[in-house]
Design a protein around this motif. Structure first.
Motif, PDB file in Angstrom:
ATOM      1  N   ARG A   5       0.741  -1.063   0.279  1.00 24.30           N
ATOM      2  CA  ARG A   5       0.167  -0.017  -0.183  1.00 24.30           C
ATOM      3  C   ARG A   5       1.089   1.486   0.248  1.00 24.30           C
ATOM      4  N   GLY A  23      -0.077  12.087   9.167  1.00 25.06           N
ATOM      5  CA  GLY A  23      -1.065  11.904   9.727  1.00 25.06           C
ATOM      6  C   GLY A  23       0.076  10.336   9.354  1.00 25.06           C
ATOM      7  N   GLU A  46       2.093  14.401  13.232  1.00 24.35           N
ATOM      8  CA  GLU A  46       1.384  13.630  13.539  1.00 24.35           C
ATOM      9  C   GLU A  46       1.124  14.650  14.634  1.00 24.35           C
ATOM     10  N   ASN A  74      -1.682  20.160  13.760  1.00 25.62           N
ATOM     11  CA  ASN A  74      -2.984  19.296  13.181  1.00 25.62           C
ATOM     12  C   ASN A  74      -3.441  18.940  12.137  1.00 25.62           C
ATOM     13  N   GLY A  75      -2.585  18.271  11.006  1.00 28.69           N
ATOM     14  CA  GLY A  75      -3.444  17.863   9.935  1.00 28.69           C
ATOM     15  C   GLY A  75      -1.825  19.213   8.615  1.00 28.69           C
ATOM     16  N   ALA A  91      -1.963   8.925   3.727  1.00 27.65           N
ATOM     17  CA  ALA A  91      -2.872   7.758   3.668  1.00 27.65           C
ATOM     18  C   ALA A  91      -3.097   7.088   4.578  1.00 27.65           C
TER      19      ALA A  91
HETATM   20  N1  SAM Z   1       0.212   7.333   6.977  1.00 30.78           N
HETATM   21  C1  SAM Z   1       0.475   5.804   8.055  1.00 30.78           C
HETATM   22  C2  SAM Z   1       0.210   4.793   7.095  1.00 30.78           C
HETATM   23  O1  SAM Z   1      -0.750   4.996   6.242  1.00 30.78           O
HETATM   24  O2  SAM Z   1       0.637   3.547   7.106  1.00 30.78           O
HETATM   25  C3  SAM Z   1      -0.108   6.001   9.126  1.00 30.78           C
HETATM   26  C4  SAM Z   1      -1.776   5.681   9.023  1.00 30.78           C
HETATM   27  S1  SAM Z   1      -2.252   5.694  10.738  1.00 30.78           S
HETATM   28  C5  SAM Z   1      -3.899   5.001  10.697  1.00 30.78           C
HETATM   29  C6  SAM Z   1      -3.490   7.336  10.480  1.00 30.78           C
HETATM   30  C7  SAM Z   1      -2.806   8.159  11.550  1.00 30.78           C
HETATM   31  O3  SAM Z   1      -2.987   9.280  10.973  1.00 30.78           O
HETATM   32  C8  SAM Z   1      -2.189   8.114  12.611  1.00 30.78           C
HETATM   33  O4  SAM Z   1      -1.135   8.424  12.792  1.00 30.78           O
HETATM   34  C9  SAM Z   1      -3.209   9.240  12.876  1.00 30.78           C
HETATM   35  O5  SAM Z   1      -2.456   9.866  14.670  1.00 30.78           O
HETATM   36  C10 SAM Z   1      -3.123  10.700  11.813  1.00 30.78           C
HETATM   37  N2  SAM Z   1      -4.366  11.207  11.917  1.00 30.78           N
HETATM   38  C11 SAM Z   1      -4.923  11.045  12.155  1.00 30.78           C
HETATM   39  N3  SAM Z   1      -5.930  12.780  11.841  1.00 30.78           N
HETATM   40  C12 SAM Z   1      -5.092  13.576  11.963  1.00 30.78           C
HETATM   41  C13 SAM Z   1      -4.367  15.236  11.691  1.00 30.78           C
HETATM   42  N4  SAM Z   1      -5.831  15.955  11.453  1.00 30.78           N
HETATM   43  N5  SAM Z   1      -3.337  15.617  11.819  1.00 30.78           N
HETATM   44  C14 SAM Z   1      -2.481  14.792  11.556  1.00 30.78           C
HETATM   45  N6  SAM Z   1      -2.317  13.490  12.127  1.00 30.78           N
HETATM   46  C15 SAM Z   1      -3.616  13.227  11.812  1.00 30.78           C
END
Ligand code: SAM
Length: 225
Positions: A5, A23, A46, A74-75, A91
């Motif tokens: 992926r 994220g 993150e 955030n974001g 992702a």
């Molecule tokens: N991107 C990696 C992958 O695809 O394997 C990690 C996916 S993980 C399921 C989703 C991540 O997004 C989590 O670690 C979560 O903390 C982060 N996340 C969610 N909302 C976010 C935001 N608004 N800003 C930054 N990070 C965020």
């Protein structure tokens, strides 16, 4: 070893682009991109402490602190104009969450050229957002790994006019009609038919009626594709 992926997400990243992975969790994607020589510098963002620390730990253990800046926020908040970010990857989240991160960070997108997005579910939310905000789909792919099906959408600035069906299933994916695409939509179709069946057993209310009509509409769109 990086998942198929994330390797597929990586395959859309242009050489030497300045990248922010939002994220990022363990920062596996930016680490891989630096190791394979695709990028020389990037940001890993993150918003949750645990994953933020995992990202820091990973980057340190791979000796990439000079190349990858792990930032807490955030974001798109973690991106500054002076970073001159050209590519953003997001992702492993739901489509609506990815779309809301892009919407909230719109100001930061002015200088960005490529968005590489991998929604786990509801990719439509991203296509809806893109069409409204003048981003154009330039590529899409679909893949299966560990019994899960993932879509990847690549956006660049520009306009597009997608049909309701293309917004739901993807303009490139519907042209290509791969075996995985068929599998995804036949899975969704049986799920929707199952819900329709359940709904037909509940008492008629305006809400139930509306839900049924929505499902019927989606079923018709998917059957067309
Ligand atoms: N991107 C990696 C992958 O695809 O394997 C990690 C996916 S993980 C399921 C989703 C991540 O997004 C989590 O670690 C979560 O903390 C982060 N996340 C969610 N909302 C976010 C935001 N608004 N800003 C930054 N990070 C965020």
């Amino acid at each position: 070893n990086l998942s198929e992926r994330l390797k597929t997400v990586a395959s859309f990243v242009e050489k030497n682009t300045i990248l922010a992975d939002i994220g990022s969790d363990h920062a596996y994607l930016p680490c891989y991109l630096v190791h394979t020589g695709i990028i020389t510098q990037g940001i890993a963002g993150e918003v949750v402490k645990g994953p933020f620390e995992s990202a820091q730990k990973q980057v340190r253990s791979e000796g990439l602190e000079k190349q990858i800046d792990v930032r807490f926020g955030n974001g798109l908040e973690v991106i500054q104009p002076t970073d001159k970010v050209q590519t953003i990857t997001i992702a492993g989240m739901g489509g609506p969450l990815i779309a809301s991160i892009l919407e909230a960070g719109k100001e930061k997108l002015k200088t960005v050229e490529n968005l590489i997005l991998q929604p786990n579910v509801h990719a439509k939310a991203i296509r809806d957002w893109a069409q409204k905000e003048n981003w154009k789909i330039v590529n899409e792919t679909i893949l299966e790994e560990h019994d899960k099906i993932y879509e990847i959408i690549v956006l660049q600035k520009g306009q597009m006019q997608l049909t309701e069906q293309e917004l739901l299933v993807g303009p490139f994916l519907t042209k290509e009609k791969s075996a995985i695409f068929h599998k995804k939509w036949s899975n969704e179709l049986s799920e929707w038919l199952r819900i329709m069946d359940q709904l037909s057993k509940t008492s008629e209310s305006p809400e139930v009626q509306q839900k049924k009509e929505e499902l019927e509409r989606k079923i018709a769109l998917v059957k067309e594709s």
